[in-house]
Design an enzyme around this catalytic site. Structure first.
Site, PDB file in Angstrom:
ATOM      1  N   ASP A 209      13.193 -74.257-108.920  1.00 49.23           N
ATOM      2  CA  ASP A 209      12.960 -75.457-109.707  1.00 49.23           C
ATOM      3  C   ASP A 209      14.132 -75.707-110.658  1.00 49.23           C
ATOM      4  O   ASP A 209      14.680 -74.766-111.245  1.00 49.23           O
ATOM      5  CB  ASP A 209      11.667 -75.280-110.511  1.00 49.23           C
ATOM      6  N   GLU A 269      16.258 -77.053-105.969  1.00 48.50           N
ATOM      7  CA  GLU A 269      16.057 -78.426-106.414  1.00 48.50           C
ATOM      8  C   GLU A 269      17.297 -78.794-107.226  1.00 48.50           C
ATOM      9  O   GLU A 269      17.412 -78.461-108.399  1.00 48.50           O
ATOM     10  CB  GLU A 269      14.803 -78.551-107.280  1.00 48.50           C
TER      11      GLU A 269
END
Length: 527
Positions: A209, A269
């Site tokens: 993330d 990401e």
């Protein structure tokens, strides 16, 4: 494992948002046992891997992205034993498992942050985060002018152990999510252990993330703002993301991943332009970085041609792209592409991501053609909503499994509590059960496309490294030719378009009477 044939290069990956997939215990929130019971649906689509968004222990201020224990399961989702059962069932069904890792920030409930609050200013405990005195005569102004991605200032002032107003801590997302200080020498070894924990527990890969975040500019200087800030995007603050030091983190993790048997995968990401994102997938760093260009591109042939060309450009070429048009943070494509034509365009977009070289990521419900739900303001649960006016709840409404309304259309068992987000009227008509018997449904199209894709890869017709020749015509026709062996065609204008020469393999809808591809439709062709 030969890197040129690694599973992650060309897999169809199914993203599960655990809160909204399947509820086994009737509390209205999805859980690991519910996921395990429904994994046959994922395998039945032909997917080769499943990615779980965070299920680790958390107060759920940001629905799992505020982690209080990186190496445990939050009780709302089950236990580590439930994760083990899920991983075992995934292996039995031939599915790889990708676990979400959140290294940029944690929860205010994390023991290390609680220790930092208790220890006071100047302590080693506070050095693990970004604490700083405020500006102004009474320290009542934030230490700098940085903004939170969720809206408002990126700083919150604490009350010191003696009860006095004290320092401020940095949170680039919600106040409940303090940012780790990656310049502290204890942070990297801490996360090395987390990476090893999930690899040892059975994860085949990690989705990282905010992978372009982590490090902040030395001294945390003010941001020189120019123009309008991009909402909900960390890249709007170049002092808080994409700093050079972050690449050393991924070199560390790549060494850990490569030391496993078989080697594991790292997917980032990285919400940057393609050239910057490509630097994260150098041979000794992440294996892949998400391609977000199609998430934001308008339904326009030239825009898609430019985005696809940029994503596949480079010398040497970038790592195989992870194509995506839906996820848990954006309006579902069936609504994003327009109220009337959106559903047809979403079907075409699905065929597009499945027809391009690299990995394809599908978000739960995309295979059902689910639209965005207009969740009433009083029912919204997204922490970004009260701060920025942006709500992601509409794409997170629990999945409909059955036609009838019992258990929120099969999301929960009979007699369960209401689901954590309300389901709209008629939701059961879009359910997996309703679509099973309809050959014209999005579910049938998705299964057919994934099956054909897997067969063509198994036969060697397609590879993850196929070059693509993109052309966009003035009539809205987009053609992506994969080395003359496979052609993807999208009709993105207002009129039907002529198919190029070749044998029609699959189309997202019937052709016109004179063999043209209707607007908002995609087709696959072989020579």
């Amino acid at each position: 494992m030969d890197a040129s044939t690694a599973w992650w290069r060309e897999s169809v990956v199914y993203q599960i948002y655990p809160r909204s997939f399947a509820d086994s215990d009737g509390d209205g929130v999805g859980d690991l046992a519910g996921i395990t019971a429904r994994l046959g649906h994922v395998a039945g689509l032909g997917a080769q891997a499943v990615w779980l968004t965070p299920f680790q222990r958390s107060p759920q201020a940001d629905h799992g992205y505020d982690v209080s224990d990186y190496c445990d399961v939050d009780p709302v989702f089950g236990s580590l034993a439930d994760f083990d059962a899920f991983a075992a069932e995934a292996r039995r069904l031939g599915l790889k498992v990708i676990v979400d890792l959140v290294p940029n920030h944690c929860s205010v409930a994390h023991p290390l942050f609680r220790a930092a609050l208790a220890a006071g200013p100047g302590s080693p405990e506070r050095a693990r985060f970004h604490f700083a005195p405020g500006r102004g005569p009474d320290g009542g102004a934030p230490p700098n002018n940085w903004f939170s991605v969720f809206g408002g200032p990126a700083w919150t002032r604490v009350t010191e152990p003696d009860g006095s107003p004290g320092e401020w801590y940095l949170h680039l997302y919600a106040p409940e999510q303090p940012d780790w200080n990656w310049r502290d020498p204890r942070t990297a070894p801490f996360f090395d252990d987390v990476v090893r924990f999930w690899f040892d527990r059975g994860a085949d890969g990690l989705r990282v993330d905010v992978a372009h975040g982590l490090f902040k500019a030395e001294g945390l200087p003010d941001l020189r703002r120019t123009g309008v800030l991009e909402p909900m995007r960390l890249r709007a603050n170049p002092l808080a993301c994409d700093l050079e030091e972050v690449h050393e983190v991924y070199r560390r993790w790549r060494a850990i991943a490569d030391s496993c048997e078989p080697p594991r995968a790292l997917i980032g990401e990285v919400n940057l332009d393609p050239d910057r994102a490509g630097r994260y997938t150098r041979p000794d760093e992440l294996h892949q970085a998400f391609a977000f260009a199609f998430l934001v591109a308008p339904w326009d042939a030239e825009a898609w041609r430019a985005a696809g060309t940029a994503l596949l450009a480079g010398d040497p070429p970038k790592a195989p792209v992870t194509w995506v048009v839906d996820n848990h943070d954006v309006v579902r494509s069936a609504s994003r592409y327009g109220p009337a034509r959106g559903p047809a365009r979403a079907r075409a977009a699905l065929l597009a991501v499945l027809g391009l070289p690299g990995a394809a990521y599908l978000y739960q419900g995309q295979e059902l053609g689910l639209p965005e739900v207009d969740v009433a303001p009083e029912d919204r649960r997204d922490p970004a909503w009260p701060r920025s006016g942006v709500s992601r709840d509409g794409c997170r409404v629990p999945l409909p499994w059955r036609r009838d309304p019992v258990g929120a259309h099969g999301f929960s068992p009979p007699g369960a509590r209401p689901p954590w987000l309300p389901v709209p009227p008629g939701w059961g008509g879009l359910s997996a059960e309703a679509q099973e018997g309809d050959p014209s449904s999005p579910l049938w199209l998705c299964r057919s496309a994934v099956g054909i894709r897997r067969r063509l890869h198994a036969e060697g017709v397609l590879t993850a490294d196929d070059p693509v020749d993109w052309t966009a015509d003035g009539d809205g026709r987009l053609v992506a030719d994969r080395a003359g062996r496979f052609t993807l065609v999208l009709a993105m204008g207002d009129d039907p378009v002529r198919l190029p020469p070749g044998r029609l393999l699959l189309a997202g809808g019937p052709l016109t009477g004179d063999g043209l591809l209707p607007p908002d439709t995609a087709a696959w062709l072989l020579p």
